[in-house]
Design a protein around this motif. Structure first.
Motif, PDB file in Angstrom:
ATOM      1  N   ARG A 119       0.858  -1.182   0.000  1.00 38.87           N
ATOM      2  CA  ARG A 119       0.000   0.000   0.000  1.00 38.87           C
ATOM      3  C   ARG A 119       0.899   1.237   0.000  1.00 38.87           C
ATOM      4  O   ARG A 119       2.070   1.165   0.344  1.00 38.87           O
ATOM      5  N   TRP A 120       0.318   2.373  -0.339  1.00 40.19           N
ATOM      6  CA  TRP A 120       1.102   3.600  -0.360  1.00 40.19           C
ATOM      7  C   TRP A 120       1.600   3.947   1.044  1.00 40.19           C
ATOM      8  O   TRP A 120       2.665   4.546   1.200  1.00 40.19           O
ATOM      9  N   SER A 121       0.867   3.559   2.075  1.00 44.10           N
ATOM     10  CA  SER A 121       1.274   3.882   3.443  1.00 44.10           C
ATOM     11  C   SER A 121       2.560   3.151   3.831  1.00 44.10           C
ATOM     12  O   SER A 121       3.305   3.630   4.689  1.00 44.10           O
ATOM     13  N   ASP A 122       2.823   2.014   3.216  1.00 48.04           N
ATOM     14  CA  ASP A 122       4.075   1.302   3.491  1.00 48.04           C
ATOM     15  C   ASP A 122       5.279   2.158   3.078  1.00 48.04           C
ATOM     16  O   ASP A 122       6.306   2.152   3.748  1.00 48.04           O
ATOM     17  N   TYR A 123       5.137   2.875   1.997  1.00 45.85           N
ATOM     18  CA  TYR A 123       6.200   3.779   1.561  1.00 45.85           C
ATOM     19  C   TYR A 123       6.196   5.061   2.377  1.00 45.85           C
ATOM     20  O   TYR A 123       7.216   5.739   2.496  1.00 45.85           O
ATOM     21  N   GLY A 124       5.048   5.410   2.932  1.00 46.61           N
ATOM     22  CA  GLY A 124       4.941   6.592   3.783  1.00 46.61           C
ATOM     23  C   GLY A 124       5.837   6.494   5.007  1.00 46.61           C
ATOM     24  O   GLY A 124       6.427   7.484   5.449  1.00 46.61           O
ATOM     25  N   TYR A 125       5.951   5.279   5.566  1.00 48.95           N
ATOM     26  CA  TYR A 125       6.849   5.080   6.705  1.00 48.95           C
ATOM     27  C   TYR A 125       8.286   5.439   6.332  1.00 48.95           C
ATOM     28  O   TYR A 125       9.016   6.060   7.111  1.00 48.95           O
ATOM     29  N   LEU A 126       8.697   5.022   5.146  1.00 50.07           N
ATOM     30  CA  LEU A 126      10.048   5.350   4.684  1.00 50.07           C
ATOM     31  C   LEU A 126      10.227   6.856   4.515  1.00 50.07           C
ATOM     32  O   LEU A 126      11.266   7.409   4.886  1.00 50.07           O
ATOM     33  N   VAL A 127       9.225   7.505   3.962  1.00 54.60           N
ATOM     34  CA  VAL A 127       9.296   8.958   3.768  1.00 54.60           C
ATOM     35  C   VAL A 127       9.412   9.668   5.114  1.00 54.60           C
ATOM     36  O   VAL A 127      10.239  10.580   5.285  1.00 54.60           O
ATOM     37  N   ILE A 128       8.599   9.260   6.083  1.00 54.48           N
ATOM     38  CA  ILE A 128       8.659   9.870   7.411  1.00 54.48           C
ATOM     39  C   ILE A 128      10.041   9.646   8.031  1.00 54.48           C
ATOM     40  O   ILE A 128      10.635  10.565   8.601  1.00 54.48           O
TER      41      ILE A 128
END
Length: 140
Positions: free
Chosen positions: A35-44
């Motif tokens: 999901r896009w949120s999985d990549y959101g963790y990396l961005v954060i």
């Protein structure tokens, strides 16, 4: 001269960045349906690491050429000419430096002890009337 952050604050940002990146990598490797949120963790995590690196390099305040500048990662840099300061207020441990047009708040809880002593010396040396500075009462 740089007025430094406490090491605890810097290390907290580094730790949070590592945790978020680790969580992002774990989610990407474990989850078959990304999901896009999985990549959101990396961005954060990358933002926290970036914040750590920026704060480590630039620190909280920079004082040079008669100007005090508050450094901020997200682009909200404020600066005041030391000669233009006409009032220093101290409330709840924070300093508010005021000029005719600008105001700069300094959170002393974020400042390293040795750097706070240096900042106090610089602010005490300003030529202000005793009723407009907290340093006249302290005899700093």
């Amino acid at each position: 001269m740089k007025i430094k952050f406490k090491k605890k604050r810097l290390l907290a940002n580094l730790f949070l960045g590592i945790v978020w990146i680790g969580l992002g990598i774990f989610n990407i490797l474990e989850d078959y349906n990304l999901r896009w949120s999985d990549y959101g963790y990396l961005v954060i995590g990358i933002l926290y690491i970036g914040h750590y690196l920026y704060d480590f390099k630039n620190q909280y305040l920079t004082i040079e050429n008669g100007i005090i500048r508050k450094n901020a990662f997200y682009g909200f840099r404020k600066k005041i000419n030391l000669n233009d300061i006409n009032w220093i207020k101290k409330f709840a441990g924070d300093y508010t430096l005021k000029t005719e047009l600008k105001e700069l708040k300094i959170n002393t809880e974020l400042i390293d002890k040795e750097s706070l002593i240096e900042l106090n010396k610089i602010l005490a040396e300003l030529n202000l009337p005793s009723e407009k500075t907290p340093f006249a009462k302290l005899g700093v």
